[in-house]
Scaffold this active site. Structure first.
Site, mmCIF file in Angstrom:
data_model
loop_
_atom_site.group_PDB
_atom_site.id
_atom_site.type_symbol
_atom_site.label_atom_id
_atom_site.label_comp_id
_atom_site.label_asym_id
_atom_site.label_seq_id
_atom_site.Cartn_x
_atom_site.Cartn_y
_atom_site.Cartn_z
ATOM 1 N N GLN A 30 1.934 -5.790 -3.316
ATOM 2 C CA GLN A 30 2.295 -5.962 -1.899
ATOM 3 C C GLN A 30 3.640 -5.259 -1.613
ATOM 4 O OE1 GLN A 30 1.052 -9.115 -3.501
ATOM 5 N NE2 GLN A 30 -0.887 -8.270 -2.875
ATOM 6 N N LYS A 54 0.062 4.758 -8.381
ATOM 7 C CA LYS A 54 0.211 6.137 -8.869
ATOM 8 C C LYS A 54 1.562 6.300 -9.567
ATOM 9 C CE LYS A 54 1.209 10.794 -7.715
ATOM 10 N NZ LYS A 54 1.171 11.970 -6.877
ATOM 11 N N LYS A 69 2.207 2.385 -5.180
ATOM 12 C CA LYS A 69 2.903 1.977 -6.418
ATOM 13 C C LYS A 69 2.065 2.298 -7.656
ATOM 14 C CE LYS A 69 2.958 -2.155 -4.575
ATOM 15 N NZ LYS A 69 2.681 -1.940 -3.148
ATOM 16 N N ASP A 86 0.810 -1.225 0.000
ATOM 17 C CA ASP A 86 0.000 0.000 0.000
ATOM 18 C C ASP A 86 0.843 1.275 0.000
ATOM 19 O OD1 ASP A 86 -2.252 -1.711 0.298
ATOM 20 O OD2 ASP A 86 -1.867 -1.782 2.440
ATOM 21 N N THR A 122 -6.242 -11.700 3.089
ATOM 22 C CA THR A 122 -7.350 -11.011 2.413
ATOM 23 C C THR A 122 -8.477 -11.985 2.050
ATOM 24 O OG1 THR A 122 -6.271 -11.348 0.290
ATOM 25 C CG2 THR A 122 -5.803 -9.268 1.421
ATOM 26 N N ALA A 134 -4.085 -7.533 -4.048
ATOM 27 C CA ALA A 134 -3.551 -6.181 -4.249
ATOM 28 C C ALA A 134 -4.688 -5.239 -4.628
ATOM 29 C CB ALA A 134 -2.518 -6.199 -5.363
ATOM 30 N N GLY A 135 -4.519 -3.971 -4.303
ATOM 31 C CA GLY A 135 -5.492 -2.965 -4.721
ATOM 32 C C GLY A 135 -4.732 -1.699 -5.040
ATOM 33 N N HIS A 136 -4.528 -1.428 -6.322
ATOM 34 C CA HIS A 136 -3.733 -0.260 -6.708
ATOM 35 C C HIS A 136 -4.658 0.898 -7.075
ATOM 36 C CE1 HIS A 136 0.040 -2.860 -7.624
ATOM 37 N NE2 HIS A 136 -0.365 -2.912 -6.378
#
Ligand code: IMP
Length: 427
Positions: free
Chosen positions: A223, A18, A16, A13, A128, A39-41
């Site tokens: 991650q 952006k 990355k 978090d 998760t 993951a959540g970008h």
């Protein structure tokens, strides 16, 4: 420059998404190489605000080839949903390709992730619950199902039937859970296979061709380093390698071709899920950081644990990744604080450790040693040139560079593309 890796340097978090979205402007390809939809970008750009779980953050640049590499575990329903959502927002996805070697998350992976966490009880890892541990365990146990398997229905049926027999035995005999239906999963995944087929390729060859023209390839990490199964806070880790070296194995690009490695660090530390975090702040400053930065998981919505910058973990991260540059994100979150601390060492039984311990039981007992610096107490949100940063912010960044022996070449002071200070060009 040929291959540039963008790596999470802490516990994930770091922002990355952006940085990749920004650098993709100068790249020919962007590759996700590890993890899955754990993951959540988050990317905010003229198309809108997106939380990408599987699609590389370069997707918003039409001329950029976007690859989901062999090292990613794919939940087909999530990926197809993400592609649909991008299309709805007018984003072209015809330049997206999926490796024919990537593993597929099956319904039993998700079920078992939840059942294993419940079995761990108070010792739960805080995963998760997206099936990540079980899918990577199956990859290594040679029980996995890959994207290429979905393209051959007959072979897929026979492989699924043998794997499912084993999984159903575990579900029913170990967990007393109902068995899964072969027919239902087979039909559902054949359908996914048909929808994904136009995207599935030998992505390694696509990359070799791009690299032979000396065009830039970005490897997009997921991650963070401290969640690496070898070097992270084991067992409180994820199940694929977020390191720069993982970028080579998860994409099919030789590690000798990685010319530059950018470590993305937040200006403070966060962690989501279980496991030790020596600089965690369980007070009003931790709360203030969480609320100012909206530190809630992009995938699970869980509140992130917040704390001061940990330079001991940071040095370890630099050592095992070999970063050439640092991208320091969310500096603006510290704008209101009268003073800011940096952890420069750990104290254990009266001794100062300056190396990161391998054993979480030891790490749990470590007390951070802090150095305190003055805050700048003014907004940095609209600063585009590092020369305009307040002197206290310069002092903070210079101290981080000194402690980490690595230059901060990019500074992010807000979520938008333009809220970025390019101290030195890296791509
Ligand atoms: P898993 O990857 O779902 O198995 O979760 C293992 C650990 O990694 C848990 O502590 C998760 O919270 C953490 N984790 C997984 N993905 C991310 C991420 O993208 N950001 C931060 N933590 C993550």
């Amino acid at each position: 420059m040929s291959v540039v890796a963008v790596i999470g340097a802490q516990w994930g978090d770091e922002g990355k998404g952006k940085i990749v979205d920004l650098l993709a402007e100068r790249a020919k390809a962007v590759v996700r190489f590890s993890g899955g939809d754990n993951a959540g970008h988050t990317v905010i750009n003229p198309y809108g605000e997106f939380r990408l779980h599987l699609v590389p953050s370069g997707i918003f640049h039409p001329g950029v080839v976007c690859i989901i590499g062999n090292g990613v575990a794919i939940n087909p329903a999530v990926l197809l949903g993400e592609i649909d959502d991008l299309k709805k927002h007018g984003v072209d996805t015809s330049h997206l390709f999926i490796s024919d070697r990537a593993h597929i998350i099956m319904p039993y992976h998700i079920l078992l992730d939840g059942l294993e966490e419940e079995r761990r009880g108070r010792g739960a890892l805080g995963t998760t619950r997206k099936g990540i541990g079980p899918v990577f365990a199956d990859k290594i146990a040679r029980l996995g199902i890959r994207t290429c398997d979905l393209l051959d229905k007959e072979a897929f049926q026979s492989r699924l039937s043998s794997v499912l027999e084993f999984k159903n035995a575990i579900l029913t005999k170990v967990y007393d859970a109902p068995p899964l239906s072969l027919k239902e999963i087979y039909q559902q995944y054949c359908h996914y296979g048909e929808s994904l087929a136009p995207f599935i390729r030998d992505t390694g060859s696509i990359l070799q061709e791009i690299m032979s023209r000396r065009e830039t390839v970005l490897l997009e990490g997921a991650q963070g380093t401290m969640l690496d199964p070898d070097f992270g806070t084991y067992p409180y880790v994820t199940s694929s390698s977020p390191l720069a070296a993982g970028g080579s194995i998860g994409s099919g690009v030789s590690f000798r071709q990685i010319a530059h490695i950018i470590g993305v660090f937040k200006a403070y530390t966060t962690r989501v899920g279980g496991g030790p975090m020596p600089t965690e702040l369980k007070d009003e400053i931790g709360e203030l950081i969480r609320e100012r930065a909206h530190e809630y998981g992009a995938t699970t919505g869980r509140p992130r644990r917040c704390g001061w910058f940990d330079a001991v973990a940071g040095r370890f991260s630099i050592q095992i990744n070999g970063f050439n540059s640092i991208a320091l994100t969310r500096l603006d979150i510290l704008d209101t604080l009268p003073s800011i601390k940096i952890c420069t060492g750990y104290k254990l039984d009266g001794e100062t450790l300056d190396q990161f311990p391998s054993n979480v039981a030891i790490l749990h007992r470590c007390q951070p040693v802090y150095e305190e610096l003055p805050g700048w107490q003014t907004s940095t949100n609209n600063i585009h040139d590092s020369k305009q940063l307040p002197s206290q912010a310069h002092q903070y960044i210079a101290r981080l560079e000194e402690l980490l022996s690595c230059p901060v070449n990019i500074i992010s002071v807000g979520a938008k593309r333009e809220q970025t200070i390019m101290v030195r060009q890296v791509v």
